[in-house]
Write an enzyme that holds these catalytic residues in place. Structure first.
Site, short mmCIF file in Angstrom:
data_model
loop_
_atom_site.label_atom_id
_atom_site.label_comp_id
_atom_site.label_asym_id
_atom_site.label_seq_id
_atom_site.Cartn_x
_atom_site.Cartn_y
_atom_site.Cartn_z
N ASP A 113 0.81 -1.22 0.00
CA ASP A 113 0.00 0.00 0.00
C ASP A 113 0.84 1.26 0.00
O ASP A 113 0.34 2.35 -0.28
CB ASP A 113 -0.83 0.04 1.29
C1 GLC Z 1 -1.67 -4.05 5.31
C2 GLC Z 1 -2.87 -3.99 4.42
C3 GLC Z 1 -2.65 -4.82 3.19
C4 GLC Z 1 -1.38 -4.43 2.54
C5 GLC Z 1 -0.22 -4.49 3.49
C6 GLC Z 1 1.05 -3.98 2.90
O1 GLC Z 1 -1.53 -5.31 5.86
O2 GLC Z 1 -4.01 -4.46 5.07
O3 GLC Z 1 -3.71 -4.66 2.29
O4 GLC Z 1 -1.17 -5.30 1.46
O5 GLC Z 1 -0.51 -3.71 4.62
O6 GLC Z 1 1.01 -2.63 2.63
C1 GLC Z 2 -1.45 -0.56 5.28
C2 GLC Z 2 -0.01 -0.40 5.57
C3 GLC Z 2 0.26 0.88 6.25
C4 GLC Z 2 -0.33 2.01 5.47
C5 GLC Z 2 -1.81 1.79 5.29
C6 GLC Z 2 -2.45 2.84 4.51
O1 GLC Z 2 -2.08 -0.79 6.48
O2 GLC Z 2 0.47 -1.47 6.35
O3 GLC Z 2 1.64 1.05 6.45
O4 GLC Z 2 -0.10 3.22 6.10
O5 GLC Z 2 -2.02 0.56 4.66
O6 GLC Z 2 -3.82 2.64 4.42
#
Ligand code: GLC
Ligand code: GLC
Length: 813
Positions: free
Chosen positions: A485
């Site tokens: 993300d």
């Molecule tokens: C969090 C989010 C997931 C994403 C991951 C890496 O676990 O829930 O959707 O793939 O972070 O950013």
């Molecule tokens: C996921 C990631 C986090 C980020 C978030 C944004 O949870 O793990 O690091 O800030 O997505 O929505």
């Protein structure tokens, strides 16, 4: 020896916490379907029905001081001493404390001055209520006259406005008191048709429903004025902050024990059936539920049903490996966590507020593979819900709200990995169940009635979404982000007040491509091809296979950096995750996915990539996400470089993606490496509970990486794709029991020192008792497979009829 705060009780399937001062609240979840509770080891937490944002029943203060304030509190006043069974909030030192977190229940026991108070918390199956069974025992030789106060604080339903809109909230709160039942009915008279209640099964000697009257304005939960004085105020809340507190005088003879049943419930009434009389709510449904739960005997029956439910769920897959840490993880806690992530996605934990995020498209698809063997019917329903939020061009809403099941406009779409996860999830469902009828289900786009296409067509457009969005190297365009993300290659945000995920996405003219999506496309694209063949859609299978071949060629040509797979190309078409970069030279995601997909296996690319991962990314506590960590902000990379080095997506150990490398290791036949990686992130193997900080019985999303200030410190426990990915990896790729369309495939890839293990697997109605023998200490490859004593060719045990008991022996080379 490092300090331990608790231990496993495997026979009871419980984690037993023996010290209330855990390094962070160690929580559990109550409820399996609609009514849920989060409960910490000191009885903190909150409850909601269906949606943690819109139907929040009790209030919670996040990140409060002290930590974890507010919850299901019982105050016992014994002479001048006031104490709580769970130690908090009074923190009166106890003579004994124990919290047992089990499968959807928690029991907390405290002892003080010859009184034992034990509370069992659980949500009965198919019930919109939480039971709190309090057992008080006088273990002294004197008569005990106790004053008991219960306590819950109501949330004004919308957990978000509850924390913001005080100019309104302080005037809206309303309650009704009816004997021993306190009803919370804020906003009931207008648009709400729901209310909550809190009851006890005996007459009360008093009550409170107004927080200020009960606590005193300047007192905390640790010193409620009414309790300290031993006098309830019989307050009726009008506005301000409504609560529910029962007051009971309990006399116990020496040796006497008494049960009290408290019930916290929720009801929805039909619009035309809301009132009993003017201004008086219709309480019929609450009374019905209460009458089912008004004695210990009835409650005990409900509790046994819940235990039975879990006995059944956990009987589907069971391993005896000779290593109790593996057994308890695989047989109990990993499966339990998979159920919890299935229910909550990433919405409500002690790291997720329940307000911000709904159900994630990619998250929920991944959660499916950890859950589908447990309750396939619910997985089926979930698939339809998820697919209904897809757009006609194959793109997807990144999240949807559980209450409305509508796509979340706030976050929107544009995450270009999302579509492929639908194929991943659906194929996992089909292999487990063989239920191909789901593919014919009409499923709308963006929930618009009339737009329905079959689920199979949704899979096709998911696949095509990737090939319709290729970049200059023939690799998938990344969009807002892929699985990561925080790798926001089209975002260029310079404004601290905007979200990296929702700000303008400069995809016009962007050359940003993702090798993670490329690997995912090859891996799950093959699933799509296999499915097409299974359905006799050979032309479609051929068409898809050509695209996969092209993708493999593109990865080999443009995605290889010499010693590992590149991570991406950025907006300008420059390499990301290359030895040419100053920081972020190598990443886990692309190396995980491309090796899982076996891209360049024969040419030695997988070996090289995995060796590079070992050398550059591995550390004492697991594999970090990237290396070197980013030490400055890169506007062209986005949020990833916003985190301090070693945390979260910037070189943290994302336990979620470590399994990708573990699977990659099994692709090259290195079971030893796969298991070593697993031991580093699996909670049952954690050595230092104080350092790890969060619960030692569930995976956390992230553990601080080698560049962090405190490597090994866990965060974000419970709601993480880590649960499903570890489950999938250990059961299917390491222990090697893979559901396939035509039977159970046996394909272990283990550490050579595992000499034998046994697995019981229920699959499509038959029970398989599988013994795996490894006489020569090898890592993979079957020498022989015996099914009911007869040797069979290949490694797939055919599907047996329902109810069969099948004996299987597999011998490794
Ligand atoms: C969090 C989010 C997931 C994403 C991951 C890496 O676990 O829930 O959707 O793939 O972070 O950013
Ligand atoms: C996921 C990631 C986090 C980020 C978030 C944004 O949870 O793990 O690091 O800030 O997505 O929505």
């Amino acid at each position: 020896m490092t300090k331990e705060y608790g231990h496993y009780d495997d026979a009871a399937r419980e984690y037993v916490i023996t010290d209330p001062c855990t390094p962070w609240p160690w929580i559990n979840y109550l409820g399996t379907e609609d009514f849920f509770g989060l409960i910490s080891n000191t009885a903190g937490g909150y409850s909601f029905c269906k949606d943690a944002k819109f139907r929040r029943i009790t209030r919670y203060r996040y990140n409060g001081v002290p930590m974890d304030a507010g919850g299901r509190y019982f105050y016992i006043k014994d002479g001048d001493t006031v104490w709580n069974p769970g130690w908090k909030p009074c923190k009166t030192p106890l003579d004994f404390y124990e919290c047992r977190h089990g499968m959807n229940y928690t029991s907390i026991e405290g002892r003080k001055d010859g009184v034992t108070a034990k509370v069992l918390f659980f949500v009965p199956l198919k019930t919109w209520a939480e039971v709190q069974k309090l057992t008080l025992t006088n273990t002294s030789d004197k008569v005990k006259k106790l004053k008991l106060f219960s306590f819950q604080e109501w949330c004004l339903w919308n957990a978000s406005t509850d924390m913001e809109n005080f100019q309104r909230n302080f005037s809206t709160g309303e309650v009704e008191i009816d004997g021993s039942v306190i009803y919370h009915k804020t906003e009931y008279k207008e648009r709400r048709n729901h209310y909550a209640y809190y009851s006890v099964n005996i007459p009360v000697q008093g009550f409170d429903t107004d927080r200020e009257s009960f606590l005193g304005l300047y007192n905390g939960f640790d010193a409620p004025q009414a309790v300290l004085e031993g006098k309830p105020r019989n307050s009726v809340a009008h506005g301000w902050s409504p609560i529910a507190s029962h007051y009971l005088e309990i006399e116990l003879k020496p040796g006497e024990s008494r049960d009290l049943i408290f019930v916290l419930g929720y009801v929805e009434n039909a619009q035309d059936d809301k009132w009993e009389s003017k201004g008086v709510m219709n309480k019929r449904m609450a009374r019905e539920t209460l009458s089912r739960l008004d004695t210990s005997a009835k409650v005990d029956v409900e509790f046994r049903k819940l235990n039975e439910y879990w006995n059944n769920l956990l009987s589907i897959f069971n391993v005896e490996s000779g290593d109790e840490r593996m057994d308890r993880t695989v047989n109990i806690w990993n499966q339990y966590q998979c159920m919890i992530t299935f229910c909550f996605s990433r919405s409500a934990s002690f790291f997720e507020s329940g307000i911000g995020r709904g159900m994630g498209f990619r998250d929920s698809n991944q959660d499916l593979i950890g859950f589908v063997h447990q309750i396939p019917e619910r997985a089926r329903e979930r698939i339809i819900d998820i697919a209904s939020t897809q757009f006609a061009d194959g793109g997807c809403y990144h999240q949807y709200q559980p209450l409305t099941k509508r796509g979340n406009d706030g976050i929107g779409g544009g995450f270009n990995d999302d579509p492929m996860w639908l194929i991943f999830g659906v194929c996992g469902y089909l292999r487990e169940t063989g239920d191909f009828s789901i593919l014919d289900e009409p499923v709308p786009f963006d929930n618009v009635p009339g737009s329905e296409k079959s689920l199979f067509e949704h899979l096709t457009i998911s696949f095509d979404h990737v090939i319709n969005n290729l970049g200059p190297h023939g690799l998938p365009l990344i969009g807002r982000a892929d699985w990561n993300d925080c790798l926001n290659l089209n975002c260029f945000s310079n404004d601290p007040d905007e979200s990296f995920q929702t700000t303008e996405n400069k995809t016009e003219g962007s050359k940003a491509e993702s090798l993670m999506i490329a690997g995912l496309f090859v891996f799950s694209g093959r699933d799509y091809v296999e499915l097409c063949l299974q359905l006799g859609k050979n032309v479609e299978a051929d068409r898809a296979q050509k695209h996969i071949d092209d993708m493999i060629a593109a990865v080999e040509k443009y995605g290889w950096d010499g010693d590992w797979f590149l991570r991406a190309y950025d907006y300008y078409g420059r390499k990301v995750g290359s030895h040419e970069n100053e920081e972020g030279q190598i990443f886990i995601e692309s190396n995980g996915w491309c090796t899982m997909a076996g891209i360049g296996l024969k040419e030695g690319l997988c070996d090289k990539a995995l060796d590079s991962v070992k050398e550059r990314l591995d550390s004492e506590h697991g594999i970090v996400l990237n290396n070197p960590a980013f030490t400055r902000y890169y506007i062209e990379y986005g949020e990833i470089s916003s985190y301090p080095a070693g945390y979260k997506e910037n070189a943290g150990i994302f336990c979620h993606n470590n399994p990708w490398v573990m699977i990659g290791e099994t692709v090259r036949g290195n079971g030893k490496a796969a298991m070593e990686y697993w031991h580093k992130i699996c909670p049952a193997y954690i050595k230092d509970q104080t350092l790890h900080k969060v619960e030692p019985y569930v995976y956390s999303q992230m553990v601080a990486g080698k560049d962090a200030f405190r490597p090994g410190e866990g965060k974000n426990s419970w709601l993480t794709g880590t649960a499903a990915w570890n489950w999938y990896t250990i059961t299917q790729f390491i222990l090697g029991i893979k559901p396939t369309y035509n039977g159970l495939e046996i394909d272990p890839c283990i550490s050579p020192d595992m000499k034998e293990y046994k697995i019981t697997r229920k699959f499509r109605g038959a029970t398989y008792q599988i013994e795996i023998k490894n006489p020569n200490g090898s890592m993979c490859g079957l020498q022989k497979l015996l099914v009911n004593g007869k040797e069979i060719a290949g490694n797939i045990i055919p599907i047996f009829s329902e109810g069969s008991l099948v004996h299987v022996t597999a011998v490794l080379q």
